[in-house]
Design a protein around this motif. Structure first.
Motif, PDB file in Angstrom:
ATOM      1  N   PHE A 383     -48.016  46.901  13.087  1.00 35.74           N
ATOM      2  CA  PHE A 383     -47.552  45.672  12.447  1.00 35.74           C
ATOM      3  C   PHE A 383     -46.938  46.090  11.123  1.00 35.74           C
ATOM      4  O   PHE A 383     -47.558  46.838  10.355  1.00 35.74           O
ATOM      5  N   ARG A 384     -45.731  45.650  10.833  1.00 34.73           N
ATOM      6  CA  ARG A 384     -45.064  46.132   9.625  1.00 34.73           C
ATOM      7  C   ARG A 384     -44.093  45.083   9.091  1.00 34.73           C
ATOM      8  O   ARG A 384     -43.819  44.063   9.719  1.00 34.73           O
ATOM      9  N   GLY A 385     -43.577  45.386   7.909  1.00 31.37           N
ATOM     10  CA  GLY A 385     -42.567  44.532   7.298  1.00 31.37           C
ATOM     11  C   GLY A 385     -42.917  44.176   5.880  1.00 31.37           C
ATOM     12  O   GLY A 385     -43.939  44.613   5.328  1.00 31.37           O
ATOM     13  N   ARG A 386     -42.061  43.372   5.297  1.00 31.69           N
ATOM     14  CA  ARG A 386     -42.256  42.889   3.932  1.00 31.69           C
ATOM     15  C   ARG A 386     -41.872  41.420   3.867  1.00 31.69           C
ATOM     16  O   ARG A 386     -40.879  40.999   4.457  1.00 31.69           O
ATOM     17  N   GLY A 387     -42.674  40.653   3.115  1.00 31.09           N
ATOM     18  CA  GLY A 387     -42.358  39.246   2.949  1.00 31.09           C
ATOM     19  C   GLY A 387     -42.317  38.540   4.284  1.00 31.09           C
ATOM     20  O   GLY A 387     -43.227  38.661   5.110  1.00 31.09           O
ATOM     21  N   ALA A 388     -41.241  37.789   4.507  1.00 32.65           N
ATOM     22  CA  ALA A 388     -41.062  37.039   5.745  1.00 32.65           C
ATOM     23  C   ALA A 388     -40.123  37.762   6.701  1.00 32.65           C
ATOM     24  O   ALA A 388     -39.411  37.149   7.486  1.00 32.65           O
ATOM     25  N   MET A 389     -40.145  39.102   6.646  1.00 25.80           N
ATOM     26  CA  MET A 389     -39.388  39.963   7.563  1.00 25.80           C
ATOM     27  C   MET A 389     -40.394  40.924   8.180  1.00 25.80           C
ATOM     28  O   MET A 389     -40.644  42.011   7.660  1.00 25.80           O
ATOM     29  N   LEU A 390     -40.997  40.505   9.305  1.00 31.28           N
ATOM     30  CA  LEU A 390     -42.171  41.176   9.844  1.00 31.28           C
ATOM     31  C   LEU A 390     -41.977  41.497  11.321  1.00 31.28           C
ATOM     32  O   LEU A 390     -41.181  40.851  12.008  1.00 31.28           O
ATOM     33  N   ALA A 391     -42.730  42.483  11.807  1.00 34.74           N
ATOM     34  CA  ALA A 391     -42.545  42.914  13.190  1.00 34.74           C
ATOM     35  C   ALA A 391     -43.838  43.407  13.790  1.00 34.74           C
ATOM     36  O   ALA A 391     -44.702  43.957  13.104  1.00 34.74           O
ATOM     37  N   VAL A 392     -43.945  43.226  15.108  1.00 37.35           N
ATOM     38  CA  VAL A 392     -45.024  43.784  15.913  1.00 37.35           C
ATOM     39  C   VAL A 392     -44.372  44.681  16.959  1.00 37.35           C
ATOM     40  O   VAL A 392     -43.550  44.216  17.750  1.00 37.35           O
ATOM     41  N   GLU A 393     -44.730  45.966  16.952  1.00 35.43           N
ATOM     42  CA  GLU A 393     -44.153  46.908  17.911  1.00 35.43           C
ATOM     43  C   GLU A 393     -45.153  47.210  19.013  1.00 35.43           C
ATOM     44  O   GLU A 393     -46.318  47.498  18.755  1.00 35.43           O
ATOM     45  N   PHE A 394     -44.660  47.184  20.266  1.00 35.69           N
ATOM     46  CA  PHE A 394     -45.489  47.444  21.438  1.00 35.69           C
ATOM     47  C   PHE A 394     -45.133  48.800  22.026  1.00 35.69           C
ATOM     48  O   PHE A 394     -43.960  49.116  22.235  1.00 35.69           O
ATOM     49  N   ALA A 395     -46.160  49.599  22.292  1.00 34.96           N
ATOM     50  CA  ALA A 395     -45.936  50.935  22.843  1.00 34.96           C
ATOM     51  C   ALA A 395     -47.174  51.391  23.597  1.00 34.96           C
ATOM     52  O   ALA A 395     -48.282  50.895  23.382  1.00 34.96           O
ATOM     53  N   GLU A 396     -46.959  52.349  24.479  1.00 42.85           N
ATOM     54  CA  GLU A 396     -48.056  52.907  25.262  1.00 42.85           C
ATOM     55  C   GLU A 396     -48.973  53.713  24.337  1.00 42.85           C
ATOM     56  O   GLU A 396     -48.497  54.520  23.525  1.00 42.85           O
ATOM     57  N   PRO A 397     -50.262  53.500  24.414  1.00 47.20           N
ATOM     58  CA  PRO A 397     -51.171  54.262  23.552  1.00 47.20           C
ATOM     59  C   PRO A 397     -51.007  55.763  23.769  1.00 47.20           C
ATOM     60  O   PRO A 397     -50.820  56.228  24.892  1.00 47.20           O
ATOM     61  N   GLY A 398     -51.055  56.483  22.687  1.00 49.32           N
ATOM     62  CA  GLY A 398     -50.992  57.930  22.774  1.00 49.32           C
ATOM     63  C   GLY A 398     -49.588  58.491  22.797  1.00 49.32           C
ATOM     64  O   GLY A 398     -49.235  59.364  22.011  1.00 49.32           O
ATOM     65  N   THR A 399     -48.748  57.961  23.677  1.00 50.55           N
ATOM     66  CA  THR A 399     -47.388  58.509  23.812  1.00 50.55           C
ATOM     67  C   THR A 399     -46.353  57.781  22.982  1.00 50.55           C
ATOM     68  O   THR A 399     -45.267  58.300  22.753  1.00 50.55           O
ATOM     69  N   LEU A 400     -46.649  56.548  22.559  1.00 53.48           N
ATOM     70  CA  LEU A 400     -45.694  55.670  21.873  1.00 53.48           C
ATOM     71  C   LEU A 400     -44.486  55.340  22.734  1.00 53.48           C
ATOM     72  O   LEU A 400     -43.436  54.947  22.215  1.00 53.48           O
ATOM     73  N   ALA A 401     -44.610  55.491  24.059  1.00 50.96           N
ATOM     74  CA  ALA A 401     -43.520  55.070  24.937  1.00 50.96           C
ATOM     75  C   ALA A 401     -43.304  53.575  24.771  1.00 50.96           C
ATOM     76  O   ALA A 401     -44.257  52.785  24.854  1.00 50.96           O
ATOM     77  N   PRO A 402     -42.064  53.140  24.508  1.00 47.54           N
ATOM     78  CA  PRO A 402     -41.815  51.728  24.213  1.00 47.54           C
ATOM     79  C   PRO A 402     -42.190  50.819  25.382  1.00 47.54           C
ATOM     80  O   PRO A 402     -41.934  51.158  26.545  1.00 47.54           O
ATOM     81  N   ARG A 403     -42.780  49.671  25.081  1.00 47.06           N
ATOM     82  CA  ARG A 403     -43.140  48.685  26.093  1.00 47.06           C
ATOM     83  C   ARG A 403     -42.340  47.413  25.878  1.00 47.06           C
ATOM     84  O   ARG A 403     -42.843  46.406  25.372  1.00 47.06           O
TER      85      ARG A 403
END
Length: 464
Positions: A383-403
């Protein structure tokens, strides 16, 4: 101290539209479906759509569709309607200008609002130096004109851009943009003077395991190597988003922007900071580069600059901006008087600091609701971002393969429940949050709980 959403001057504009989520029909409803069928009969398929509902009214943090559904707006027209999609002062100033005239073309005859907008931007964009501003209509125009100005001032051709960058849909800005599908697919060939180099993505850098300082050092070393390979004396500009937008709402590792500033100074390269999405209060400061204490030689504004009325700006050092010959900059609609009046209303809304407080409070509320999901599920990588510009990134555990499949499912679940969310990222695996800065605390909390529930449901057995 926990920040709370304040009552912004623009919040009163939502008084006639209930600030609560309401589902009168399934989404999309029957009237939206009928109108969407008409769209398909008359509009090119080249235009995509996130949620096929037709909006009848909007204000505050609510979009009301033609079926009577009230949808929580976590998109703001992709960071455009930051002070609400029906701001009272924007309406008043634009309406008053409509009574006088709609257009003359500033290159033919002049009007004061163009100069007033330029003056405000000169005074408020980062950098303790004398500035000048040029106004245009779109973000891509601003980027292209910044490159024109840098080339004119330096006599050089090449432009350095970065992994995960997004700068627009025109031919030059497509070349500058990293993501191929949908932005560049089948549209080449592109201008050849664009060179891409590494960015400082704290999650996905090869140096991530060594910590943020190593990420910054590795990225800056990559920049230096790229310049050395192509000849640093041939680069007119380097163009960077202080928080990368379409690329995934990537907040660069600390020190990266400052390092770019030093490299640009060393090689006489114009540092262009693209604040088109991150600027105008979105991150809790007027401009996102303020978080890093860095000023570009040129700063770009658009999107929220005029709250949905098309306007963009290039603001930079006077010696750069005035290096272009008379007539070299412009455009028929550049700095249209209706758009300039809308921008002046936006500037008024920022005067008391409430909107910036709200952006920071939105971040605090979203972090409390969503950051724990990194530990609670196996699929939320960050979970990242600043202010009202925020994001949730989904990825496979361990490998960070994008989901991307998870991001798509989460977004669909939110849409069905009346919460508008957007996806982004090079791999489409990120949910981005861009609520209006005037959204009320109860409405924000409701939307965040819907999003949190959608993530837990999509994660399924991966939820811890």
């Amino acid at each position: 101290m926990t920040e709370t959403l304040a009552t912004a001057p623009a919040a009163a504009d939502a008084a006639t539209l209930p600030q609560s989520r309401h589902l009168a029909t399934a989404i999309p409803g029957p009237r939206s479906q009928a109108l969407h069928a008409q769209r398909q009969a008359h509009v090119t398929d080249g235009f995509g759509v996130t949620l096929p509902v037709f909006i009848d009214r909007a204000g505050g943090g609510i979009l009301q569709d033609v079926d009577g559904n009230r949808i929580i707006d976590f998109a703001s027209g992709i960071a455009v309607t930051s002070i609400g999609a029906s701001n009272r002062r924007v309406r008043e100033r634009v309406a008053a200008q409509l009574e006088r005239f709609t257009h003359t073309c500033f290159m033919v005859t002049e009007y004061e609002s163009f100069t007033q907008v330029a003056k405000w931007l000169n005074e408020h964009t980062p950098g303790d130096f004398d500035k000048r501003t040029a106004l245009f209509s779109t973000g891509a125009e601003a980027v292209e004109n910044a490159v024109k100005i840098a080339r004119s001032a330096t006599g050089r051709d090449k432009v350095l851009v970065f992994d995960e960058a997004y700068h627009g849909r025109s031919l030059l800005t497509m070349a500058m943009t990293a993501k191929v599908n949908p932005y560049k697919l089948n549209f080449g060939p592109f201008p050849a003077e664009i060179v891409r180099t590494s960015s400082a993505n704290p999650l996905r850098s090869p140096a991530a395991a060594q910590g943020p300082e190593s990420v910054t050092a590795a990225a800056l070393a990559g920049v230096e190597a790229t310049l050395a390979e192509h000849g640093p004396g041939d680069f007119a500009a380097m163009v960077i988003e202080p928080i990368q937008g379409e690329g995934g709402f990537v907040v660069p590792a600390p020190g990266f922007l400052a390092g770019l500033r030093a490299i640009a100074d060393r090689h006489g390269i114009v540092l262009v900071i693209d604040e088109i999405q991150a600027g105008m209060g979105r991150t809790g400061t007027l401009f996102a580069s303020e978080h890093e204490g860095v000023a570009g030689d040129i700063t770009l504004s658009a999107k929220a600059l005029a709250d949905g009325v098309p306007l963009s700006a290039v603001t930079g050092r006077t010696e750069l901006m005035n290096a272009v010959h008379a007539g070299g900059l412009g455009g028929t609609y550049a700095g249209n008087p209706l758009a300039c009046e809308a921008a002046l209303a936006v500037f008024e809304a920022f005067e008391d600091g409430t909107l910036l407080e709200n952006a920071r409070a939105i971040e605090a509320a979203a972090r409390a609701a969503l950051a724990p999901l990194v530990q609670e599920t196996g699929l939320v990588a960050e979970f990242r971002g600043r202010g009202a510009m925020l994001a949730v990134e989904f990825a496979e555990p361990g490998t960070l393969a994008p989901r991307a499949d998870i991001a798509k499912e989460v977004s669909a679940r939110c849409h069905a429940q009346g919460v508008l969310t957007l996806t982004c990222g090079t791999h489409g695996n990120i949910i981005r949050l861009l609520p209006p800065l005037v959204i009320g605390p109860e409405l924000l909390a409701d939307g965040l709980q819907v999003l949190r529930g959608a993530i837990l449901a999509a994660a399924g057995p991966a939820a811890v």
